[in-house]
Design an enzyme around this catalytic site. Structure first.
Site, short mmCIF file in Angstrom:
data_model
loop_
_atom_site.label_atom_id
_atom_site.label_comp_id
_atom_site.label_asym_id
_atom_site.label_seq_id
_atom_site.Cartn_x
_atom_site.Cartn_y
_atom_site.Cartn_z
N ASP A 267 9.28 7.24 8.65
CA ASP A 267 8.52 6.24 8.36
C ASP A 267 6.64 6.24 9.74
O ASP A 267 7.73 7.48 10.57
CB ASP A 267 8.64 4.56 8.39
N GLU B 40 6.91 -1.63 8.73
CA GLU B 40 7.49 -2.76 9.38
C GLU B 40 7.18 -4.33 9.01
O GLU B 40 7.69 -5.37 9.50
CB GLU B 40 7.20 -2.65 11.00
#
Lengths: 433, 433, 433, 433
Positions: C86, C156
């Site tokens: 990510d 997130e």
């Protein structure tokens, strides 16, 4: 002789002695099964166990903690190993159809006559205790230390273990280095299940009286309404599991009974609750009990209750924590005795036992263990029945089998008696041998 | 003759006729008092009342609404006035010590034998009804219209009024223009109390069953816990009075009974509640009942109850609203009959009656009144006892006197019987005269 | 060559390639760390990753699911292995004191300018993904199949994984047979932690609006009070964990926010709640969400809310379930690569990830996994710091170390970069090799 | 002169003096209306009132209780009568369109600049107070005793009355035998409304802080959740009105504000509530406030709150109880002055005043009255507007008229000023004359 050879030798010795003892143990089992006794009434059972162990040369004391029996075999310097079997039966009418089925009745403490049945297999436990006593007495040349056999009354009401401890079990006789016990279950006969760590639940049932001040339903302001207080208590108690117990812990708080009032238009004087608490961690269990008391006292204040609420412990027992190192020692002994293929990993049960009190002698309350304990399970379902039962593995098959406390539960086949003797004997020798 | 003189003449005529009727009415009263009957069992009482009114020339029908009696005196064109007296007694063991005290017992609908007593003075009401019937029959030259005397069964269980209406009271006999009734009370004998508007409470007792899905206390997720639902219902019901009822209205919602479960570790299948609702406004009372049902149904959904809750009306009666104009008309007639000094302003009572059903014939439910009603109170405490009672005024003295439903309550002195006949007769003539 | 020798050869090959790639990967890491970007704003990051992989010969597509990057290396017939890293950073002001520390700011979706920092080490993940890409491209002679590298945006905010799937990740590129991912953590650098089965929590935050009907505080009957409804909702929600969730399951329901009204004497029109739900079982998580909705709707009915409540999912992610067989396969590959002594058993974390969406492509919602996933943890605490930290083992030491999301968290030493490349490469080869 | 003739003479004398004073009073009214001042800022208003009364020969003291004015006229032996008018205005932007409409602004205690308007007619009250002072000074030959005129600050914030008492109003000047006051309202101009007994509500707004111990939403057991405590507080508070307040009493407990937390996954440290309590009986009001505190403290204990909750009285005033005998005396004086046809029976208002503090000088708190008070209402709706307003009677028409606190409310026509002078003067003379 090598260690390996020694182990193989011991295995054979135990097997031989078990075979020798079987007939007498089977006789004892049938006799006990036919004459079950209620908790704290195990006079006949205790006498039978005592006689059998005296005959084997044990130093026997009767009437410990009521009807309990303690049998010692002091065999030189070495550790003290306690083997525990329980003796009491249940107020259930037997439906097994066995030729030695019980037809007994007895009077309860409340003066009510009820049928009695060994529906939880404590007759099996007592018989195996005697059988293991025979095996180990026969093998006394091969071990050193002190063997303490304990036939306990009143397990079903969670009272016998503490009663024996209160009667000086560890002071008058010996303080064990390890406490061993077992229970039968609906698993394939001949198999043994072990579970390290948290094994059975702590359980407390509280009776609670909430005081109000009754009156006519049309004049609430002249009363204190205990129904409203009780309702707020019940909703408030939900926050214990939801907010106070760590989410990864298994705890249940159940208000199983709530009784207040007699008719709609009369505000009653009080409300009665019964609250059942279960959990697997003794320290947390005590916290939960304290939280219950804190909440109920506070809700009574919120509701301007005229008197403090009353709390009564109706039944209570500790959580069973199998000492990890010790259970591994037992498991290895059983593996040597029976082969790995006859062992299984026991899932954690929601049931409860008063066995853990024996490990908690000095800690008191829910304080923790100070003597390591190991408690295992022996399969009691005949091979053919097991094969016919749908499902894979113990957990699935258990759902289809008769469970303890059923009037049809009948665990005591020869194969199970033999396993139950050998488990106790081989586990004891893991410390004494 | 002037209106004033006419009035004075009527006062004297009523007084004279009351005196003439007294002996027979007193005999009837003592006979009824000695032979009380439970609700819907007033066979003997109904027969006595019917015989007496037939003897006076009334057109009498028995067995209306069970044991009720209707007596008509058609006396030319004019309004129809209904006078109501109730007949039933209570399952109480009489302790008055009267020489004509009851020693009767009876079997309840549930098959239980109980003592029976006229502890609410319905014997007085029935006797005064007959006495007023005698007075008005004697004065028939002085009035025009239709007089309908109604001796009602089963007031104590809030069933008799509706039963007579259901049996065609207004269709088979006559539809009244005004319904008049009275009740005895612990006030000075000879006095009469009036209260305009809201006079007695509507009252409903609901039985409610909340369904859960029981199971072991350790496995709540496999159950639906009705104790928790019931607790939320009770806390939630508090919001009706606190938030939904206008603060200036007098409404009470009491959960007098809450029963669920038998022991702490078993989650029960259901919970039983009894909820009593009281209030003085029939439309608001219906709203409150609807709110209770709405809340309970919603809480059962919140708690994923597997079945809809069940609601049973255990007892119910309407609020009594005394028509303001009519009560003033009655009050003026009583003032003319007794003098202002024997009248008092009656405070609102929290008690209930099924008398208001007679005013609610077509409205149904809690819909409102369609026939004006007037209900007043007659003092039944002997003068000397009254003087000895501490306190000033009716409300204060009442607290020190025996109340209806007491085994010591004995309202039936001659002075009270005379007042009770004259109140009915003079009030009836306020419409018929 | 024997299987054992082959394995040892592969270990060495990976090590060699990792060393060769290190300098460039370290350069990329420092660059990304110095230029962090907020979720869905990873334009520069995506470009850097894409360029690097294109240079290595990957077939690269940019802008998948916003700023995501997909890089394919088709290398003959064989399984498809997906490696995921990510890319997004956090609105935190960096305090690490690193010479390549971020001084960036960015504008949030709400138009607010905030500092930005790679405080969760996604720069490390992206860099290792590129590094593993280099290693595996270099070793392409030694494996067969398809390698799919996925650089994901917006982890997130739990949005990037689903955005890429919605953008046709599996349809446009390849459907993987196994999805592999990793996260850094405060454990000794060079170590790798595995956890089979339930690994990270499902988490949903619901925004709920409860509608009342406001008015003056003195006239509650003319209003619907949303504060009272909200209070009953909160107390009622406690029963989900207490009664509906099996006690052995770990579930949390927290009402973290409750806002209603502006001043004491005004009943507001609505109440706003934010409810956070966490648990480790996706099916149970969905049940809990349904229970919340059921309870809130029912409480709104109980409180005669004039409009249905409104529910908004503010953030949500699935529970991470590491496929047991696959995690064992990875663990064995890592054991071969690093030695058993560098592996540890990872305890279950309460944290959450959106990685599991990649395993849930067809199941949808909380329905379960249909592509096996494995997610492991790499230690990022320098050796010296580790030695100085009090406590034994990962769980104890973690309490004393900086955690992700701290402005002081700085996981990217060379040793960690090397480990993170080798873990991905060796795990991929467990399927491809 | 006969009593009747005397009365008629007095009526005429008052009328004459009122006409004489009208021009100056109207001038004062327009001036005050044009220059409104916020509570405790009535410097200009107080000065204007003081000057006018000094000019009439009163012994005037300024600055009593901040900006209050006391004017005494000692006129021989006799009772002391206090007339009260209030002076403060509201932070509202005037929309009446009057040629003397306010364009003032002022700074609030919090330092905020706001528009100011006499939207509650306190300018009218002050002007009438001065006018009545003129009338009674002019008639001083016709009465004996002491007249005490009190121009009070800060009624709107329920502070001025107590401030004047605290500043020695009754010790430094005179202790009244009767306290008289009035308020304008939307009723036909020239009419006066009286209400014996309970007239306006006691009102308290409490600010409450409930302390928890916050933390991450996933770890409730490590926190104390104040949201759950607050929810239980709100549900529990419902039982005060439902169960503790006698059902026939009018009491409201409203939680108008409940704020806790900022987002779903963080358990906050505290919760803030604002609770508004209203009722018509001061002793019961105090009980209700005590019940709220008792319940909140208990719920904080139930929820193991780490600190005691905090309570702040945000605003508070007593219930207004018009002394029954005194209100009748006033009513008869007003009937003599205006004729019965200009009087009406005022319904009880849910609004509140701080006027009752003047009757409560020694009792303190909610203890009861020790100086009799009478407070009446004067119609301020011009005749033509009244005729055009739909509905019958004051209660119905009020719903269609502008109410005090509206930016369009403009009560001060000449007819109303004249009535307001005459009501005060004639009521004062009922004691002094």
């Amino acid at each position: 002789m090598s260690h390996q050879a020694e182990k193989a030798g011991m295995k054979t010795s135990i097997e031989t002695r078990v075979e020798q003892a079987l007939e007498r143990v089977q006789g004892l089992y049938r006799d006990l099964h036919c004459h079950p006794e209620l908790p704290f009434q195990e006079h006949r059972t205790g006498a039978k166990v005592a006689e059998a162990l005296e005959a084997l040369g044990y130093e026997v004391t009767r009437g410990v903690g009521g009807t309990g029996v303690v049998a010692l075999l002091r065999n030189g310097a070495g550790p003290t190993v306690m083997l525990r079997g329980d003796m009491d039966a249940l107020p259930i009418e037997e439906q097994t159809g066995l030729d030695f089925a019980s037809r007994e009745t007895a009077e309860t403490a409340e003066g009510k006559r009820v049928p009695v049945m060994h529906a939880c297999g404590h007759d099996l436990h007592s018989s195996c205790l005697v059988g293991a006593g025979a095996v180990l007495a026969g093998l006394r040349e091969q071990w050193r230390g002190t063997l303490m056999l304990v036939a306990q009354p009143a397990e079903e009401v969670f009272g016998g273990a503490q009663a024996m401890l209160d009667d000086g079990l560890y002071e008058r006789f010996a303080r064990p280095d390890i406490v061993l016990g077992q229970h039968n279950m609906p698993a394939r006969e001949g198999t043994v299940g072990h579970i390290p760590g948290s094994a059975m639940a702590a359980a407390t049932t509280l009776g609670v009286t909430i005081h109000g001040d009754g009156g006519h339903g049309s004049m609430p302001a002249q009363t204190v309404d205990p129904v409203v207080i009780a309702a707020h208590v019940v909703t408030r108690l939900q926050t214990i599991v939801a907010r106070e117990v760590p989410p990864e812990e298994t705890v249940v708080v159940t208000v199983g009974k709530l009784h207040a009032g007699t008719q709609g238009n009369i505000i009653p004087h009080s409300a009665e609750l019964e609250i059942n608490v279960r959990g697997f961690d003794n320290a947390l269990h005590r916290q939960v009990l304290e939280a219950i008391e804190r909440i109920i006292r506070a809700e009574c204040q919120a509701g301007r209750s005229p008197r403090e609420p009353e709390f009564r412990v109706l039944t209570e027992t500790l959580a069973l924590h199998n000492d990890e190192a010790s259970v591994e020692r037992v498991r290895r002994a059983h593996a040597a005795q029976f082969g790995e293929e006859r062992l299984f990993a026991m899932p954690r049960l929601n049931g409860s036992e008063d066995f853990p009190y024996f490990g908690n002698a000095e800690a008191g309350g829910f304080g923790g263990e100070d003597i390591p304990c190991v408690y295992w399970f022996i399969g009691a379902t005949p091979e053919a029945r097991w094969q016919d039962t749908p499902g894979n593995g113990v957990a699935e098959k258990m759902r289809h089998l008769e469970m303890p406390h059923s009037p049809y539960y009948a665990p005591g086949q020869a194969a199970t008696l033999k396993t139950g003797m050998a488990t106790l004997a081989s586990a004891a020798l893991a410390w004494l041998g």
